[in-house]
Design a protein around this motif. Structure first.
Motif, PDB file in Angstrom:
ATOM      1  N   ILE A   1       0.806  -1.218   0.000  1.00 19.57           N
ATOM      2  CA  ILE A   1       0.000   0.000   0.000  1.00 19.57           C
ATOM      3  C   ILE A   1       0.840   1.269   0.000  1.00 19.57           C
ATOM      4  N   ALA A   2       2.120   1.182   0.399  1.00 25.06           N
ATOM      5  CA  ALA A   2       2.956   2.381   0.468  1.00 25.06           C
ATOM      6  C   ALA A   2       4.417   1.970   0.558  1.00 25.06           C
ATOM      7  N   ALA A   3       5.306   2.903   0.234  1.00 24.34           N
ATOM      8  CA  ALA A   3       6.745   2.689   0.393  1.00 24.34           C
ATOM      9  C   ALA A   3       7.397   4.037   0.609  1.00 24.34           C
ATOM     10  N   ASP A   4       8.566   4.038   1.240  1.00 24.13           N
ATOM     11  CA  ASP A   4       9.286   5.299   1.382  1.00 24.13           C
ATOM     12  C   ASP A   4       9.979   5.616   0.059  1.00 24.13           C
ATOM     13  N   PRO A   5      10.434   6.853  -0.146  1.00 18.58           N
ATOM     14  CA  PRO A   5      10.994   7.231  -1.453  1.00 18.58           C
ATOM     15  C   PRO A   5      12.239   6.460  -1.860  1.00 18.58           C
TER      16      PRO A   5
ATOM     17  N   LEU B   1       5.192  -0.865   3.038  1.00 21.62           N
ATOM     18  CA  LEU B   1       4.034  -1.233   3.856  1.00 21.62           C
ATOM     19  C   LEU B   1       3.058  -2.059   3.034  1.00 21.62           C
ATOM     20  N   GLY B   2       2.402  -2.996   3.698  1.00 25.64           N
ATOM     21  CA  GLY B   2       1.399  -3.788   3.008  1.00 25.64           C
ATOM     22  C   GLY B   2       0.364  -4.334   3.964  1.00 25.64           C
TER      23      GLY B   2
ATOM     24  N   THR C   1      11.436  -4.301   5.695  1.00 21.41           N
ATOM     25  CA  THR C   1      12.641  -3.500   5.810  1.00 21.41           C
ATOM     26  C   THR C   1      13.754  -4.222   5.061  1.00 21.41           C
ATOM     27  N   ASP C   2      14.255  -3.608   4.011  1.00 16.36           N
ATOM     28  CA  ASP C   2      15.250  -4.251   3.142  1.00 16.36           C
ATOM     29  C   ASP C   2      14.769  -5.628   2.694  1.00 16.36           C
TER      30      ASP C   2
END
Length: 383
Positions: free
Chosen positions: A92-96, A102-103, A120-121
């Protein structure tokens, strides 16, 4: 097909529940109202998959999705690993930077406490039950919502714990939907009003101190995204007009294409914002909204220029102005420089969507159906 999707995309109305299907949650990062609506195309896919799961023999597990070969220009797709006991899911989202993703798991029960997956990684973990993550920054700060319905509160996950964000004076509900590199968090607070609640776009400063109410003009306001310079994009009124606020909290309407009267602001990155324009003014036009025409709009916040009519149902915009979302018949894709680039799906998959495009504009996260009929969280690279 795209025209039908765009019309459906712009007609969403709010309800009290949190729907955790992928498309709805993706839009949750941009506008609370769209997260609280009837299920989108992915949700229909979920309903079909629910039947498939119900018919699957007890204890059976779907096969591991195969990795497809590289598409033209070197674009490839791979599935993200899932926590033990989870057989499907969606980003649903990720950092740049793409380090944090996120899921949500599949299947999920809307009546049960929320469950969020944080990669994370590439390594997954489940965040505390009851916290619905909606956005994450490059420092791993996760913004989201704790609780449900009238008890929902804006919250963050940091240092291994979920922490509620302070609510504006008098607010009975609040939500966090976006976070920037500095740790500023944008969201919406709900204050008692007549006849229901008054929605106010808010921003929490780095460190998550007392929030600032953004200029409202006497109308409901909804924050959808926050750029790294503190610019916030969202909507004023019930899909009445796309809106932007400066870091100081003052606001102004975003321009619309000729012939369009309303719309929504849905995401921002760098100098670029994306949303929709409609021939109706949302809730002000009541039944007229059901037959309204709508288009995707991209704004350059620095120059004031706008483009519209892109052939994609976007869920994300990159700092370079590329859009990610759905194209064709519910396929994942990117719109870049006037060209639509379909993204490959996992072997046997026929549906999917790109949820978020990271800073380089060539890495995308989302979901793809698999040959087993389940949705899988995926990363596209080199696209």
């Amino acid at each position: 097909m795209i025209d039908d999707q765009l019309r459906d995309y712009a007609r969403r109305t709010s309800s009290a529940s949190r729907l955790r299907a992928e498309d709805v949650l993706v839009r949750a990062r941009r506008s609370h109202r769209r997260r609280q609506v009837a299920l989108s195309a992915f949700s229909a896919f979920v309903l079909v998959a629910v039947v498939a799961v119900a018919l699957r023999p007890s204890g059976a597990r779907p096969p591991v999705p195969a990795i497809t070969g590289a598409a033209p220009d070197g674009c490839s797709v791979r599935s993200l690993p899932l926590p033990a006991g989870i057989t499907g899911g969606s980003v649903i989202a990720a950092d740049p930077t793409g380090r944090y993703v996120l899921g949500v798991p599949f299947p999920s029960d809307d009546m049960a406490p929320a469950v969020t997956i944080l990669w994370t990684d590439g390594t997954p973990r489940l965040l505390p039950t009851g916290f619905a993550g909606t956005a994450v920054n490059a420092s791993g700060l996760v913004a989201g919502i704790r609780g449900r319905l009238e008890d929902r509160r804006a919250a963050v996950f940091r240092d291994g714990a979920v922490v509620d964000l302070p609510a504006p004076t008098g607010a009975t509900m609040s939500e966090a939907v976006a976070v920037n590199a500095r740790g500023e968090i944008a969201g919406t607070a709900y204050l008692p009003g007549t006849p229901d609640f008054s929605a106010r776009a808010v921003v929490w400063p780095p460190g998550q101190g007392a929030p600032k109410l953004l200029q409202s003009g006497g109308k409901d306001t909804f924050a959808a995204g926050v750029a790294d310079d503190g610019t916030i994009v969202g909507t004023i009124g019930t899909r009445e007009h796309p809106y932007r606020w400066t870091a100081a909290g003052t606001g102004t309407a975003l321009p619309l294409p000729s012939g369009y009267r309303g719309g929504e602001g849905q995401a921002v990155a760098g100098d670029w914002a994306v949303g929709t324009a409609s021939t109706s003014r949302g809730g002000e036009d009541a039944k007229d909204e059901l037959t309204a025409e709508s288009v995707v709009v991209r704004w350059n916040l620095r120059t004031g220029a706008l483009d519209h009519g892109m052939r994609i149902v976007p869920t994300s915009v990159s700092a370079a102005g590329a859009l990610a979302g759905r194209v064709g018949r519910d396929e994942p894709g990117i719109w870049r420089d006037g060209t639509v680039v379909p993204l490959p799906m996992l072997t046997g998959g026929t549906r999917g969507a790109a949820a978020t495009i990271v800073g380089d504009g060539h890495t995308v996260a989302g979901w793809s159906a698999t040959a087993s009929g389940l949705p899988a969280p995926v990363l596209w690279q080199g696209c």
